[in-house]
Design a protein around this motif. Structure first.
Motif, PDB file in Angstrom:
ATOM      1  N   UNK A 122      -3.515  69.123  -6.726  1.00 48.30           N
ATOM      2  CA  UNK A 122      -2.481  70.111  -5.961  1.00 48.30           C
ATOM      3  C   UNK A 122      -1.354  70.273  -6.566  1.00 48.30           C
ATOM      4  N   UNK A 123      -0.983  71.428  -6.648  1.00 47.35           N
ATOM      5  CA  UNK A 123       0.327  72.106  -7.204  1.00 47.35           C
ATOM      6  C   UNK A 123       1.252  72.580  -6.120  1.00 47.35           C
ATOM      7  N   UNK A 124       2.301  72.105  -5.977  1.00 46.59           N
ATOM      8  CA  UNK A 124       3.207  72.573  -5.011  1.00 46.59           C
ATOM      9  C   UNK A 124       4.611  72.807  -5.875  1.00 46.59           C
ATOM     10  N   UNK A 125       5.017  73.970  -5.978  1.00 45.77           N
ATOM     11  CA  UNK A 125       6.639  73.898  -6.798  1.00 45.77           C
ATOM     12  C   UNK A 125       6.226  73.129  -8.010  1.00 45.77           C
ATOM     13  N   UNK A 126       7.209  72.060  -8.148  1.00 47.50           N
ATOM     14  CA  UNK A 126       7.366  71.246  -9.326  1.00 47.50           C
ATOM     15  C   UNK A 126       6.613  69.994  -8.958  1.00 47.50           C
ATOM     16  N   UNK A 184      12.391  61.678  -1.077  1.00 51.52           N
ATOM     17  CA  UNK A 184      13.476  62.226  -1.728  1.00 51.52           C
ATOM     18  C   UNK A 184      12.944  63.074  -3.135  1.00 51.52           C
ATOM     19  N   UNK A 185      12.160  62.324  -3.916  1.00 49.44           N
ATOM     20  CA  UNK A 185      11.690  62.976  -5.199  1.00 49.44           C
ATOM     21  C   UNK A 185      10.815  64.358  -4.540  1.00 49.44           C
ATOM     22  N   UNK A 186      10.130  64.307  -3.470  1.00 47.65           N
ATOM     23  CA  UNK A 186       9.121  65.342  -3.114  1.00 47.65           C
ATOM     24  C   UNK A 186       9.927  66.335  -2.731  1.00 47.65           C
ATOM     25  N   UNK A 187      10.958  66.455  -2.055  1.00 46.77           N
ATOM     26  CA  UNK A 187      11.831  67.523  -1.437  1.00 46.77           C
ATOM     27  C   UNK A 187      12.437  68.121  -2.603  1.00 46.77           C
ATOM     28  N   UNK A 191      11.102  72.141  -4.105  1.00 52.17           N
ATOM     29  CA  UNK A 191      11.924  73.342  -4.024  1.00 52.17           C
ATOM     30  C   UNK A 191      12.279  73.769  -5.558  1.00 52.17           C
ATOM     31  N   UNK A 192      11.588  73.249  -6.445  1.00 51.31           N
ATOM     32  CA  UNK A 192      11.896  73.521  -8.041  1.00 51.31           C
ATOM     33  C   UNK A 192      10.813  74.447  -8.406  1.00 51.31           C
ATOM     34  N   UNK A 193      11.340  75.308  -9.275  1.00 52.13           N
ATOM     35  CA  UNK A 193      10.164  76.306  -9.864  1.00 52.13           C
ATOM     36  C   UNK A 193       9.325  75.562 -11.200  1.00 52.13           C
ATOM     37  N   UNK A 208       8.949  77.960  -6.281  1.00 50.18           N
ATOM     38  CA  UNK A 208       9.540  76.866  -5.333  1.00 50.18           C
ATOM     39  C   UNK A 208       8.786  77.035  -4.017  1.00 50.18           C
ATOM     40  N   UNK A 209       8.237  76.066  -3.273  1.00 49.37           N
ATOM     41  CA  UNK A 209       7.444  75.913  -2.258  1.00 49.37           C
ATOM     42  C   UNK A 209       8.127  76.774  -1.154  1.00 49.37           C
ATOM     43  N   UNK A 210       9.512  76.538  -1.108  1.00 49.73           N
ATOM     44  CA  UNK A 210      10.240  77.307   0.206  1.00 49.73           C
ATOM     45  C   UNK A 210      10.158  78.893   0.047  1.00 49.73           C
ATOM     46  N   UNK A 211       9.792  79.593  -1.184  1.00 50.70           N
ATOM     47  CA  UNK A 211       9.859  80.663  -1.257  1.00 50.70           C
ATOM     48  C   UNK A 211       8.330  81.273  -1.186  1.00 50.70           C
ATOM     49  N   UNK A 212       7.488  80.537  -1.337  1.00 46.86           N
ATOM     50  CA  UNK A 212       6.057  80.855  -1.254  1.00 46.86           C
ATOM     51  C   UNK A 212       5.352  80.804   0.171  1.00 46.86           C
ATOM     52  N   UNK A 213       5.818  79.642   0.791  1.00 48.03           N
ATOM     53  CA  UNK A 213       4.917  79.349   1.921  1.00 48.03           C
ATOM     54  C   UNK A 213       3.498  78.822   1.650  1.00 48.03           C
ATOM     55  N   UNK A 214       2.942  78.596   2.640  1.00 46.34           N
ATOM     56  CA  UNK A 214       1.379  78.116   2.689  1.00 46.34           C
ATOM     57  C   UNK A 214       0.535  79.365   1.972  1.00 46.34           C
ATOM     58  N   UNK A 215       0.758  80.407   2.118  1.00 47.81           N
ATOM     59  CA  UNK A 215      -0.047  81.577   1.612  1.00 47.81           C
ATOM     60  C   UNK A 215       0.344  82.076   0.322  1.00 47.81           C
ATOM     61  N   UNK A 216       1.780  81.383   0.018  1.00 44.13           N
ATOM     62  CA  UNK A 216       2.173  82.094  -1.408  1.00 44.13           C
ATOM     63  C   UNK A 216       2.979  83.490  -1.324  1.00 44.13           C
ATOM     64  N   UNK A 217       3.201  83.920   0.100  1.00 40.79           N
ATOM     65  CA  UNK A 217       3.586  85.502   0.561  1.00 40.79           C
ATOM     66  C   UNK A 217       5.132  85.302   0.939  1.00 40.79           C
ATOM     67  N   UNK A 218       5.896  84.000   0.466  1.00 40.78           N
ATOM     68  CA  UNK A 218       7.403  84.288   0.823  1.00 40.78           C
ATOM     69  C   UNK A 218       7.626  84.073   2.112  1.00 40.78           C
TER      70      UNK A 218
END
Length: 234
Positions: A122-126, A184-187, A191-193, A208-218
């Protein structure tokens, strides 16, 4: 009882927990958050000399995301050395749904037109959460792991989560860290692209996960409240 969904699964990973079933045919799913977390430091990844030789010989054709359902089915299949598996049918469906949405990927080793081994995660952000691997031919999954690490390095990933550490993974440099250190590493990582398809013709940026959300729609960073009921293991 809350119904599992791809969105809930992503929230769990973002909160540092992951699902496991007792058996392929057991519908019960447990949330796991180890006190000691396995990671494979990308900058310290070690390729044994014998495996470097196999990679140079190009015994396998490496493909990415060309056979995700086949890879996860092979990972879920019982084997003589591992008669029970942690993937049940519901999890198989959920991971395939995440693959269709661009959050789950497979790296595959092919030989003579046949799938010889591979892995998925699974990929989330970096952050990349390595889930499982399989081999039908010697060294196939190891070569896929080398390809994965090279891809993650090139794409700017910060974290390769292995969940647990096995003797097999220790050969590549895997180690255990504390739960607070992992969080800490996960956070930072989510948050990184990063870019998973950096070497492909059409580059797909994993925002970054914070800008995509679970649906990738920001939709903003998801709450991890739904992932707080966990099974904590030693």
């Amino acid at each position: 009882m809350q119904v599992l969904s791809p969105e809930l699964l992503l929230c769990a990973y973002a909160g540092g927990v992951f699902p496991m079933a007792n058996d392929r045919f057991d519908p019960t799913i447990h949330w796991i958050e180890p006190r000691r977390r396995g990671i494979l430091p990308l900058e310290a990844f070690h390729v044994p000399k014998s495996l470097r030789k196999v990679v140079r010989q190009a015994r396998f054709e490496i493909r990415v995301d060309s056979a995700f359902p086949q890879v996860i089915e092979a990972c879920a299949a019982s084997r003589p050395e591992r008669p029970r598996t942690w993937l049940n049918d519901e999890l198989l469906e959920l991971y395939c749904a995440l693959h269709e949405r661009g959050f789950a990927h497979s790296v595959e080793a092919w030989a003579d037109g046949r799938l010889a081994g591979g892995l998925y995660g699974i990929s989330l952000g970096a952050a990349f959460f390595g889930e499982s691997m399989f081999s039908r031919q010697r060294d196939a999954s190891k070569v896929a792991l080398v390809e994965l690490v090279e891809r993650l390095r090139a794409g700017g990933y910060r974290l390769l989560d292995t969940q647990f550490v096995t003797d097999h993974l220790r050969r590549f440099g895997a180690l255990e860290i504390s739960r607070p250190a992992y969080r800490a590493l996960l956070r930072e990582a989510i948050e990184t692209e990063a870019t998973f398809y950096g070497d492909a013709g059409g580059v797909l940026s994993v925002a970054p996960w914070s800008s995509r959300g679970a649906s990738g729609a920001g939709t903003g960073r998801p709450s991890t409240a739904s992932a707080q009921s966990t099974t904590q293991t030693s």
